[in-house]
Design an enzyme around this catalytic site. Structure first.
Site, PDB file in Angstrom:
ATOM      1  N   ARG A 207       0.834  -1.206   0.000  1.00  0.00           N
ATOM      2  CA  ARG A 207       0.000   0.000   0.000  1.00  0.00           C
ATOM      3  C   ARG A 207       0.871   1.259   0.000  1.00  0.00           C
ATOM      4  O   ARG A 207       1.020   1.911  -1.027  1.00  0.00           O
ATOM      5  CB  ARG A 207      -0.958  -0.029   1.212  1.00  0.00           C
ATOM      6  CG  ARG A 207      -2.081   1.009   1.140  1.00  0.00           C
ATOM      7  CD  ARG A 207      -1.665   2.413   1.519  1.00  0.00           C
ATOM      8  NE  ARG A 207      -1.169   2.529   2.880  1.00  0.00           N
ATOM      9  CZ  ARG A 207      -0.618   3.650   3.359  1.00  0.00           C
ATOM     10  NH1 ARG A 207      -0.489   4.724   2.585  1.00  0.00           N
ATOM     11  NH2 ARG A 207      -0.176   3.702   4.603  1.00  0.00           N
ATOM     12  N   ASP A 208       1.464   1.578   1.131  1.00  0.00           N
ATOM     13  CA  ASP A 208       2.278   2.796   1.212  1.00  0.00           C
ATOM     14  C   ASP A 208       3.420   2.712   0.201  1.00  0.00           C
ATOM     15  O   ASP A 208       3.800   3.710  -0.419  1.00  0.00           O
ATOM     16  CB  ASP A 208       2.838   2.942   2.641  1.00  0.00           C
ATOM     17  CG  ASP A 208       3.132   4.381   3.010  1.00  0.00           C
ATOM     18  OD1 ASP A 208       3.287   5.214   2.099  1.00  0.00           O
ATOM     19  OD2 ASP A 208       3.230   4.685   4.217  1.00  0.00           O
TER      20      ASP A 208
ATOM     21  N   HIS B  74       5.113   4.684  12.597  1.00  0.00           N
ATOM     22  CA  HIS B  74       5.070   4.586  11.124  1.00  0.00           C
ATOM     23  C   HIS B  74       6.035   5.650  10.595  1.00  0.00           C
ATOM     24  O   HIS B  74       5.647   6.785  10.333  1.00  0.00           O
ATOM     25  CB  HIS B  74       3.627   4.847  10.667  1.00  0.00           C
ATOM     26  CG  HIS B  74       3.419   4.851   9.192  1.00  0.00           C
ATOM     27  ND1 HIS B  74       2.727   3.863   8.528  1.00  0.00           N
ATOM     28  CD2 HIS B  74       3.792   5.736   8.218  1.00  0.00           C
ATOM     29  CE1 HIS B  74       2.672   4.141   7.234  1.00  0.00           C
ATOM     30  NE2 HIS B  74       3.313   5.285   7.029  1.00  0.00           N
TER      31      HIS B  74
ATOM     32  N   CYS C  18       4.469   9.118   0.279  1.00  0.00           N
ATOM     33  CA  CYS C  18       3.091   9.584   0.178  1.00  0.00           C
ATOM     34  C   CYS C  18       2.979  10.516  -1.019  1.00  0.00           C
ATOM     35  O   CYS C  18       3.743  11.472  -1.134  1.00  0.00           O
ATOM     36  CB  CYS C  18       2.675  10.319   1.454  1.00  0.00           C
ATOM     37  SG  CYS C  18       1.017  11.014   1.335  1.00  0.00           S
TER      38      CYS C  18
ATOM     39  N   HIS D 157       8.832   7.196   8.030  1.00  0.00           N
ATOM     40  CA  HIS D 157       9.477   7.208   6.719  1.00  0.00           C
ATOM     41  C   HIS D 157      10.950   7.554   6.919  1.00  0.00           C
ATOM     42  O   HIS D 157      11.333   8.133   7.934  1.00  0.00           O
ATOM     43  CB  HIS D 157       8.758   8.195   5.794  1.00  0.00           C
ATOM     44  CG  HIS D 157       7.430   7.667   5.320  1.00  0.00           C
ATOM     45  ND1 HIS D 157       7.244   7.113   4.073  1.00  0.00           N
ATOM     46  CD2 HIS D 157       6.234   7.555   5.947  1.00  0.00           C
ATOM     47  CE1 HIS D 157       5.992   6.700   3.948  1.00  0.00           C
ATOM     48  NE2 HIS D 157       5.356   6.963   5.078  1.00  0.00           N
TER      49      HIS D 157
ATOM     50  N   ASN E  97       8.766   4.204   3.550  1.00  0.00           N
ATOM     51  CA  ASN E  97       8.852   3.793   4.949  1.00  0.00           C
ATOM     52  C   ASN E  97      10.238   3.193   5.174  1.00  0.00           C
ATOM     53  O   ASN E  97      10.879   2.723   4.245  1.00  0.00           O
ATOM     54  CB  ASN E  97       7.856   2.666   5.253  1.00  0.00           C
ATOM     55  CG  ASN E  97       6.440   3.144   5.291  1.00  0.00           C
ATOM     56  OD1 ASN E  97       5.714   2.969   4.350  1.00  0.00           O
ATOM     57  ND2 ASN E  97       6.032   3.735   6.386  1.00  0.00           N
TER      58      ASN E  97
HETATM   59  P1  HMG Z   1     -12.855  14.578  -2.798  1.00  0.00           P
HETATM   60  O1  HMG Z   1     -12.547  14.941  -4.230  1.00  0.00           O
HETATM   61  O2  HMG Z   1     -12.985  15.687  -1.817  1.00  0.00           O
HETATM   62  O3  HMG Z   1     -14.107  13.606  -2.662  1.00  0.00           O
HETATM   63  O4  HMG Z   1     -11.733  13.586  -2.324  1.00  0.00           O
HETATM   64  P2  HMG Z   1     -15.565  13.620  -3.202  1.00  0.00           P
HETATM   65  O5  HMG Z   1     -16.368  12.913  -2.191  1.00  0.00           O
HETATM   66  O6  HMG Z   1     -15.950  14.998  -3.641  1.00  0.00           O
HETATM   67  O7  HMG Z   1     -15.468  12.663  -4.507  1.00  0.00           O
HETATM   68  C1  HMG Z   1     -14.791  13.049  -5.696  1.00  0.00           C
HETATM   69  C2  HMG Z   1     -14.732  11.858  -6.631  1.00  0.00           C
HETATM   70  O8  HMG Z   1     -13.974  10.789  -6.042  1.00  0.00           O
HETATM   71  C3  HMG Z   1     -16.092  11.263  -6.931  1.00  0.00           C
HETATM   72  O9  HMG Z   1     -15.997  10.711  -8.241  1.00  0.00           O
HETATM   73  C4  HMG Z   1     -16.229  10.138  -5.955  1.00  0.00           C
HETATM   74  O10 HMG Z   1     -17.099   9.129  -6.367  1.00  0.00           O
HETATM   75  C5  HMG Z   1     -14.811   9.630  -5.914  1.00  0.00           C
HETATM   76  P3  HMG Z   1     -16.556  11.500  -9.536  1.00  0.00           P
HETATM   77  O11 HMG Z   1     -17.977  11.803  -9.216  1.00  0.00           O
HETATM   78  O12 HMG Z   1     -15.683  12.743  -9.647  1.00  0.00           O
HETATM   79  O13 HMG Z   1     -16.315  10.527 -10.646  1.00  0.00           O
HETATM   80  N1  HMG Z   1     -14.498   8.983  -4.634  1.00  0.00           N
HETATM   81  C6  HMG Z   1     -14.001   7.737  -4.504  1.00  0.00           C
HETATM   82  N2  HMG Z   1     -13.676   6.802  -5.417  1.00  0.00           N
HETATM   83  C7  HMG Z   1     -13.212   5.622  -4.940  1.00  0.00           C
HETATM   84  N3  HMG Z   1     -13.030   5.366  -3.633  1.00  0.00           N
HETATM   85  C8  HMG Z   1     -13.338   6.287  -2.696  1.00  0.00           C
HETATM   86  C9  HMG Z   1     -13.858   7.532  -3.132  1.00  0.00           C
HETATM   87  N4  HMG Z   1     -14.242   8.642  -2.481  1.00  0.00           N
HETATM   88  C10 HMG Z   1     -14.645   9.511  -3.405  1.00  0.00           C
HETATM   89  N5  HMG Z   1     -13.150   6.019  -1.399  1.00  0.00           N
HETATM   90  C11 HMG Z   1     -10.946  11.752  -1.001  1.00  0.00           C
HETATM   91  C12 HMG Z   1     -11.719  13.049  -1.022  1.00  0.00           C
HETATM   92  C13 HMG Z   1     -10.687  11.385   0.435  1.00  0.00           C
HETATM   93  C14 HMG Z   1     -11.758  10.662  -1.698  1.00  0.00           C
HETATM   94  C15 HMG Z   1      -9.639  11.970  -1.785  1.00  0.00           C
HETATM   95  O14 HMG Z   1      -9.001  13.090  -1.254  1.00  0.00           O
HETATM   96  C16 HMG Z   1      -8.705  10.801  -1.719  1.00  0.00           C
HETATM   97  O15 HMG Z   1      -8.981   9.734  -2.251  1.00  0.00           O
HETATM   98  N6  HMG Z   1      -7.537  10.983  -1.056  1.00  0.00           N
HETATM   99  C17 HMG Z   1      -6.634   9.884  -0.839  1.00  0.00           C
HETATM  100  C18 HMG Z   1      -5.250  10.391  -0.645  1.00  0.00           C
HETATM  101  C19 HMG Z   1      -4.348   9.234  -0.357  1.00  0.00           C
HETATM  102  O16 HMG Z   1      -4.670   8.083  -0.594  1.00  0.00           O
HETATM  103  N7  HMG Z   1      -3.157   9.553   0.157  1.00  0.00           N
HETATM  104  C20 HMG Z   1      -2.187   8.540   0.500  1.00  0.00           C
HETATM  105  C21 HMG Z   1      -2.575   7.713   1.656  1.00  0.00           C
HETATM  106  S1  HMG Z   1      -2.250   8.516   3.212  1.00  0.00           S
HETATM  107  C22 HMG Z   1      -0.593   8.203   3.525  1.00  0.00           C
HETATM  108  O17 HMG Z   1       0.095   7.673   2.688  1.00  0.00           O
HETATM  109  C23 HMG Z   1      -0.039   8.542   4.878  1.00  0.00           C
HETATM  110  C24 HMG Z   1       0.152   7.321   5.764  1.00  0.00           C
HETATM  111  O18 HMG Z   1       1.011   6.373   5.142  1.00  0.00           O
HETATM  112  C25 HMG Z   1       0.750   7.737   7.120  1.00  0.00           C
HETATM  113  C26 HMG Z   1       1.994   8.605   6.984  1.00  0.00           C
HETATM  114  O19 HMG Z   1       2.946   8.195   6.320  1.00  0.00           O
HETATM  115  O20 HMG Z   1       1.987   9.681   7.560  1.00  0.00           O
HETATM  116  C27 HMG Z   1      -1.170   6.600   6.040  1.00  0.00           C
HETATM  117 MG    MG Z   2       3.141   6.465   5.181  1.00  0.00          MG
END
Ligand code: HMG
Ligand code: MG
Length: 300
Positions: free
Chosen positions: A15-16, A208, A241, A210, A250
């Site tokens: 995933r990450d 967690h 990320c 990096h 990580n």
């Molecule tokens: P948004 O644009 O504000 O959401 O995004 P929305 O509700 O307005 O939806 C926009 C579009 O996305 C729509 O589609 C929804 O259907 C679709 P459209 O009508 O335009 O065709 N949608 C989805 N599709 C599939 N699955 C879903 C989903 N939700 C909405 N769940 C949202 C808000 C949260 C969805 C967006 O910002 C997003 O997906 N962000 C993810 C970012 C991400 O994955 N970042 C990396 C992970 S975090 C990380 O790595 C840190 C961590 O490792 C810890 C660390 O290291 O610190 C965990």
């Molecule tokens: Mg991370």
């Protein structure tokens, strides 16, 4: 505080690790094979996918197919990220064992990563946690930017503690503290942990980290010494990320495991098999392993 006898490694590579790969979307078959190989190393917790918007993170767009393709091994928890109800519904349909919501201690990072404020993110997570509970699915909570933010700079440990406490109170079983940009140093890690531990028991905390600045192992040593017994890591040091520019992967799981083995801390994970998996996945990606331990062990 004494070192824990056992540490649970939570494998992040699929995933990450893969979410941040630039270039073409990696074949589902490769992700499936990675998770299957990881399942054979003794790991008990594998983050397998992310049910996020494919427009935001194209590499995770095949989450359902990945979950359907893997060979599940009993005793292993296969988890996935679920930022909202849509994500949770996808994860439930795919039969994910455990899900995770992900917030941050920084306002700017929360906006860039999930398009809302910290307050709004918690409001969004509440029904996700409720619905997961109704399905008997445990929820993990991530707090990002615990030792620095790419947009807001320094982060007050009290803010990390406050968000961690909120997620715990909402029903998360564990809080994973993310040094998203790997900016921490051991003393900073200890101070941050001290502040959080006033609000959330250390037994419910995971690290967690990096490795952007090469400090992750030292930072882990610092928090494991304080009793943290869950560590997130990525095989071969894959990842980063997509919404934290310049953040590297990580800390490599192999490197963490080598350190824990040296400390006499049990994990149940086979270093040789893990290193082999790291060599395999990085060969698929056209580069060599990012784990120093795996490179030292060589490919057998
Ligand atoms: P948004 O644009 O504000 O959401 O995004 P929305 O509700 O307005 O939806 C926009 C579009 O996305 C729509 O589609 C929804 O259907 C679709 P459209 O009508 O335009 O065709 N949608 C989805 N599709 C599939 N699955 C879903 C989903 N939700 C909405 N769940 C949202 C808000 C949260 C969805 C967006 O910002 C997003 O997906 N962000 C993810 C970012 C991400 O994955 N970042 C990396 C992970 S975090 C990380 O790595 C840190 C961590 O490792 C810890 C660390 O290291 O610190 C965990
Ligand atoms: Mg991370």
């Amino acid at each position: 505080m004494a070192f824990p006898k056992h540490v649970r490694l939570f494998e992040m590579g699929a995933r990450d690790g893969l979410q941040n790969e630039s270039g073409p979307v990696i074949d589902t078959a490769i992700k499936v094979e990675l998770i299957n190989q990881l399942s054979d190393t003794g790991l008990t917790h594998i983050e397998a996918a992310s049910f996020v918007s494919p427009k935001w993170v194209p590499q995770m767009g095949d989450a359902s197919a990945v979950m359907a393709g893997i060979t599940r091994k009993s005793g292993i928890t296969y988890s996935a990220l679920t930022p909202n109800l849509k994500g949770l519904e996808g994860a439930i349909a795919a039969g994910v064992d455990e899900v995770a919501v992900f917030g941050a201690a920084s306002e700017a990072f929360t906006q860039k990563n999930i398009n809302c404020s910290i307050k709004e993110s918690l409001e969004r997570f509440a029904p996700v946690i409720e619905m997961a509970k109704e399905h008997n699915i445990r929820v993990r909570g991530y707090v990002s930017t615990v030792m620095g933010c790419p947009y807001d700079g320094d982060i007050d440990p009290a803010q990390v503690a406050a968000v961690s406490r909120d997620l715990m109170d909402m029903g998360c079983y564990e809080i994973s503290l993310g040094d998203t940009i790997g900016a921490g140093t051991p003393l900073k890690a200890k101070r941050m942990l001290e502040a959080v531990a006033k609000q959330v028991p250390v037994a419910n905390l995971a690290a967690h980290f990096h490795d952007t600045y090469g400090q992750a192992l030292a930072n882990l040593y610092a928090v494991v010494e304080e009793g943290v017994a869950v560590i997130d890591a990525s095989v071969a040091g894959l990842g980063g990320c997509p919404y934290a520019k310049g953040a590297s992967g990580n800390v490599a799981t192999e490197d963490v495991l080598y350190m824990l083995n040296g400390l006499g801390i049990e994990t149940g994970v086979d270093l040789q098999k893990l290193a082999q998996t790291g060599h395999w996945i990085t060969a698929q990606l056209g580069r060599s392993s990012g784990s120093k331990v795996a490179l030292a062990l060589g490919c057998k």
